[in-house]
Design a protein around this motif. Structure first.
Motif, mmCIF file in Angstrom:
data_model
loop_
_atom_site.group_PDB
_atom_site.id
_atom_site.type_symbol
_atom_site.label_atom_id
_atom_site.label_comp_id
_atom_site.label_asym_id
_atom_site.label_seq_id
_atom_site.Cartn_x
_atom_site.Cartn_y
_atom_site.Cartn_z
ATOM 1 N N UNK A 27 0.819 -1.213 0.000
ATOM 2 C CA UNK A 27 0.000 0.000 0.000
ATOM 3 C C UNK A 27 0.852 1.262 0.000
ATOM 4 N N UNK A 28 2.167 1.107 0.007
ATOM 5 C CA UNK A 28 2.975 2.323 -0.076
ATOM 6 C C UNK A 28 3.058 2.797 -1.527
ATOM 7 N N UNK A 75 1.136 4.320 -4.566
ATOM 8 C CA UNK A 75 -0.122 5.069 -4.645
ATOM 9 C C UNK A 75 -1.255 4.290 -5.297
ATOM 10 N N UNK A 128 -2.297 1.722 -2.823
ATOM 11 C CA UNK A 128 -2.792 2.442 -1.657
ATOM 12 C C UNK A 128 -4.210 2.931 -1.897
ATOM 13 N N UNK A 154 13.532 2.327 -7.220
ATOM 14 C CA UNK A 154 13.364 3.510 -8.067
ATOM 15 C C UNK A 154 14.719 4.098 -8.455
ATOM 16 N N UNK A 205 4.517 6.064 -12.110
ATOM 17 C CA UNK A 205 5.703 6.404 -11.335
ATOM 18 C C UNK A 205 6.954 6.339 -12.199
ATOM 19 N N UNK A 258 7.156 9.384 -14.154
ATOM 20 C CA UNK A 258 7.683 10.515 -13.388
ATOM 21 C C UNK A 258 9.207 10.466 -13.337
ATOM 22 N N UNK A 259 9.741 9.281 -13.160
ATOM 23 C CA UNK A 259 11.199 9.140 -13.182
ATOM 24 C C UNK A 259 11.761 9.607 -14.525
ATOM 25 N N UNK A 315 11.750 13.341 -14.643
ATOM 26 C CA UNK A 315 12.832 13.877 -13.802
ATOM 27 C C UNK A 315 14.182 13.781 -14.499
ATOM 28 N N UNK A 360 -4.107 10.377 -6.983
ATOM 29 C CA UNK A 360 -2.885 10.999 -6.497
ATOM 30 C C UNK A 360 -2.133 11.677 -7.638
ATOM 31 N N UNK A 389 -3.891 14.638 -9.038
ATOM 32 C CA UNK A 389 -3.836 15.815 -8.178
ATOM 33 C C UNK A 389 -2.460 16.463 -8.143
ATOM 34 N N UNK A 390 -1.440 15.630 -8.083
ATOM 35 C CA UNK A 390 -0.124 16.178 -7.820
ATOM 36 C C UNK A 390 0.791 16.175 -9.048
ATOM 37 N N UNK A 391 0.381 15.498 -10.099
ATOM 38 C CA UNK A 391 1.109 15.502 -11.374
ATOM 39 C C UNK A 391 0.159 15.755 -12.518
ATOM 40 N N UNK A 441 0.166 17.433 -14.953
ATOM 41 C CA UNK A 441 0.714 17.621 -16.290
ATOM 42 C C UNK A 441 0.943 16.315 -17.043
ATOM 43 N N UNK A 498 -4.643 5.035 3.773
ATOM 44 C CA UNK A 498 -3.399 4.552 3.173
ATOM 45 C C UNK A 498 -3.203 5.052 1.751
ATOM 46 N N UNK A 499 -4.165 5.814 1.254
ATOM 47 C CA UNK A 499 -3.939 6.353 -0.086
ATOM 48 C C UNK A 499 -3.026 7.572 -0.014
ATOM 49 N N UNK A 509 0.476 5.493 3.829
ATOM 50 C CA UNK A 509 0.669 4.261 3.081
ATOM 51 C C UNK A 509 2.004 3.619 3.456
ATOM 52 N N UNK A 510 3.018 4.445 3.499
ATOM 53 C CA UNK A 510 4.331 3.921 3.843
ATOM 54 C C UNK A 510 4.374 3.425 5.276
ATOM 55 N N UNK A 533 2.343 0.237 5.522
ATOM 56 C CA UNK A 533 3.014 -0.870 4.843
ATOM 57 C C UNK A 533 4.160 -1.412 5.704
ATOM 58 N N UNK A 576 -7.357 18.339 -2.682
ATOM 59 C CA UNK A 576 -6.153 18.917 -3.279
ATOM 60 C C UNK A 576 -6.506 20.015 -4.276
ATOM 61 N N UNK A 625 4.250 20.175 -2.982
ATOM 62 C CA UNK A 625 4.207 19.848 -4.404
ATOM 63 C C UNK A 625 3.157 20.708 -5.115
ATOM 64 N N UNK A 626 2.027 20.878 -4.468
ATOM 65 C CA UNK A 626 1.009 21.749 -5.049
ATOM 66 C C UNK A 626 1.562 23.165 -5.229
ATOM 67 N N UNK A 635 3.830 23.243 -8.206
ATOM 68 C CA UNK A 635 3.040 23.194 -9.449
ATOM 69 C C UNK A 635 2.440 24.549 -9.770
ATOM 70 N N UNK A 648 10.643 10.185 -6.013
ATOM 71 C CA UNK A 648 9.980 10.751 -7.180
ATOM 72 C C UNK A 648 9.969 12.272 -7.190
#
Lengths: 327, 327
Positions: free
Chosen positions: A71-72, A74, A77, A219, A244, A247-248, A251, A274, A277-279, A281, B71-72, B77-78, B81, B219, B247-248, B251, B278
């Motif tokens: 669940x770690x 996203x 999770x 990662x 994910x 995203x790498x 980066x 997730x 909301x946070x990526x 783009x 956990x989302x 989540x981490x 887990x 978010x 992060x928001x 962005x 990430x």
DNA sequence: CAGGATATGTCAATCGTTTATCATAAATTT
DNA sequence: AAATTTATGATAAACGATTGACATATCCTG
């Protein structure tokens, strides 16, 4: 030390234990007056029937085992969180099992869940070669992976997803289109994303460029390999079969001074809330998580209530392409 | 239908039920030969003692309830887990309870966990006003939040974390330093991050600029408010008390054409592995997640094995500042 | 070879709840 | 007033494993 038990409630309510049990299990003849009396006594004593004793009687534990890689991540999770919420609504409790890509751990879990007499299991881990699934007599529904004959799989249309993403890259002008995906050791519909990619490249007579990373790569390791791939400058587009990894790629591309999407187009896969909301783009292929949850749980509950219901072997839900700014 | 039971093992091994039980529970006199015979029979029959029956005998369920917001969220989540993994190592199973910032749900969970006779609870949700915690007779350890008298809290040194982050922004030249944090309704050490921030601003005689978002804001809503804050152009630095908000901010700053860190310095808080992997560019305050897990579980197990051990009210673990490129 | 240590078995009670069976009594219908 | 239906109780046997009490048999050791 010990809690309140049924006989305490009976005493408090001034009725027999049998009557209390009848109230709880709602059978036999009961007057409203008695029902109220008993309920009141239960509340006043804050009584909770002992789950162990009930399920010893064959009442079912109302426990569901959830087996996911971790669940770690996203995606899982979010899946686990929504699953848990819906199960709780329906009166079930969730035992969390992070298989951590560890085959032995997953087998242990299976044993443990059986010993705990869970009412059912939803399994979405990635390990291969767990023959135990063949013999589990419990209701199981699988997420996105073949487990054993007779265990229904809920997944999305990965082939179509792979095609959507790849065709989109082509339409945006990509001609050197790579794919970064996992090693398809696990016998999972997920691998169809690669097939979809290949089919589109074939249609356009392009040379496939396939990079496969084992699922247990860190990662950091992935990032290093991605950097190498990018610095060779042989590709103009990448389809990553999970967000994910995408995203790498982004980066590392930025580190290398590559402009996105001009120099490099990137598409991910999953489209969790997730990431949305946070990526925002990121261009990606949306998996229908809410529908997964609904279907998985509906099917499981059907199986629990009637072990013999006929379920399909495979349920494939549609995916959607989501345009961002990375492609 | 029903599984293998102890008497089946006894029959298969050619010994009495008592002997099998003695083997399982390892007491009384036993010859190695018998032990082996019984183990072999257990394996051949794939026998698992019925947890329900055992715990009816007062054996403990080996179940632990984990109450977290959801956990989302990568942080929880981490945490969940890792918690689950360590608990499993120690022979415990994890019941997952996503309280979803819903007070009623959390109370239901508490009742449910009691009915299921879990051996202990680790609670790290954010709801206030749950008097039930006062009366729970189960071993509980709290994560980062005051629950009730006598329930130990494991947290990190949030005051110091707030100071570290803020002082760092000042050292990098920030003079108009804002903080974005949650509304401190919950009685949690987390709120000390704000106090740390305020203390540094006071030391440098700067005007605090405090923005507080309710925890249940989406978010999207947060992003909108952040955009407004940024477009007023009144700040040169932001300390966000969680990484996702940071992060928001990043962005939205990019949308507005603000250069980071030149025009705007940003620091987050949490430093999950996820963010480190990430979002390596983000400056943040690292919470010691692994130590949280170890300590929470060690304390809980101490309490389980001996309800009377003396534990501190509050355990504060040190945090570390981690330099990225956003500050 | 006596006597303790070791090894195993039988039997029955227990954990808290469910449920079937019988019994009885009140309320309702005919 | 007789016959049902409804309401409750008392009793006991499960569910599967644990454990104490007691009996018995084999082993080793001085």
């Amino acid at each position: 030390m010990m809690g309140i038990k049924l006989t305490d409630v009976a005493k408090k309510a001034g009725v027999s234990a049998t009557t209390v049990s009848r109230v709880i299990n709602n059978y036999g003849y009961l007057s409203q007056k008695t029902i109220d009396k008993v309920h009141q006594a239960m509340e006043e004593l804050n009584y909770q029937p002992n789950s162990m004793a009930r399920s010893l009687q064959g009442k079912g534990t109302q426990l569901i085992g959830l087996i996911f890689p971790t669940v770690s991540h996203p995606f899982f999770g979010e899946l686990a969180s929504k699953m848990e919420a819906k199960l709780f609504e329906k009166g079930y409790k969730t035992i969390l099992c992070d298989s951590a890509n560890d085959k032995e751990k997953e087998r242990d879990y299976l044993r443990m869940l059986a010993a705990n007499k869970v009412d059912g299991i939803i399994a979405g881990a990635h390990n291969l070669g767990i023959p135990e699934y063949e013999n589990v007599e419990l209701p199981i529904i699988s997420f996105d992976r073949y487990l054993a004959e007779g265990i229904p799989i809920v997944s999305s249309d990965s082939y179509q997803g792979g095609r959507l993403a790849t065709e989109h890259l082509y339409q945006r002008g990509g001609r050197k289109i790579a794919i970064i995906t996992g090693t398809n050791e696990s016998d999972s519909p997920t691998n169809q994303r690669l097939e979809g990619y290949l089919s589109i490249l074939k249609e356009h007579q392009l040379e496939p460029m396939v990079y496969q990373f084992p699922l247990d790569h860190s990662p950091f390791l992935k990032a290093t390999e991605i950097r190498q791939i990018l610095s060779k400058n042989e590709i103009d587009s990448v389809f990553c079969t999970d967000d994910l990894t995408a995203i790498l790629v982004i980066n590392k591309a930025q580190e290398l001074g590559l402009k996105i999407p001009e120099d490099l187009k990137v598409i991910g896969y999953d489209g969790t809330e997730f990431v949305q909301n946070y990526f925002p783009q990121l261009s990606t292929v949306l998996q229908p998580i809410d529908q997964f949850v609904d279907l998985l749980i509906d099917l499981l509950i059907k199986r629990i209530n009637n072990a013999d219901v006929d379920l399909d072997n495979l349920y494939q839900l549609p995916v959607k392409f989501m345009q961002g700014q990375t492609s």
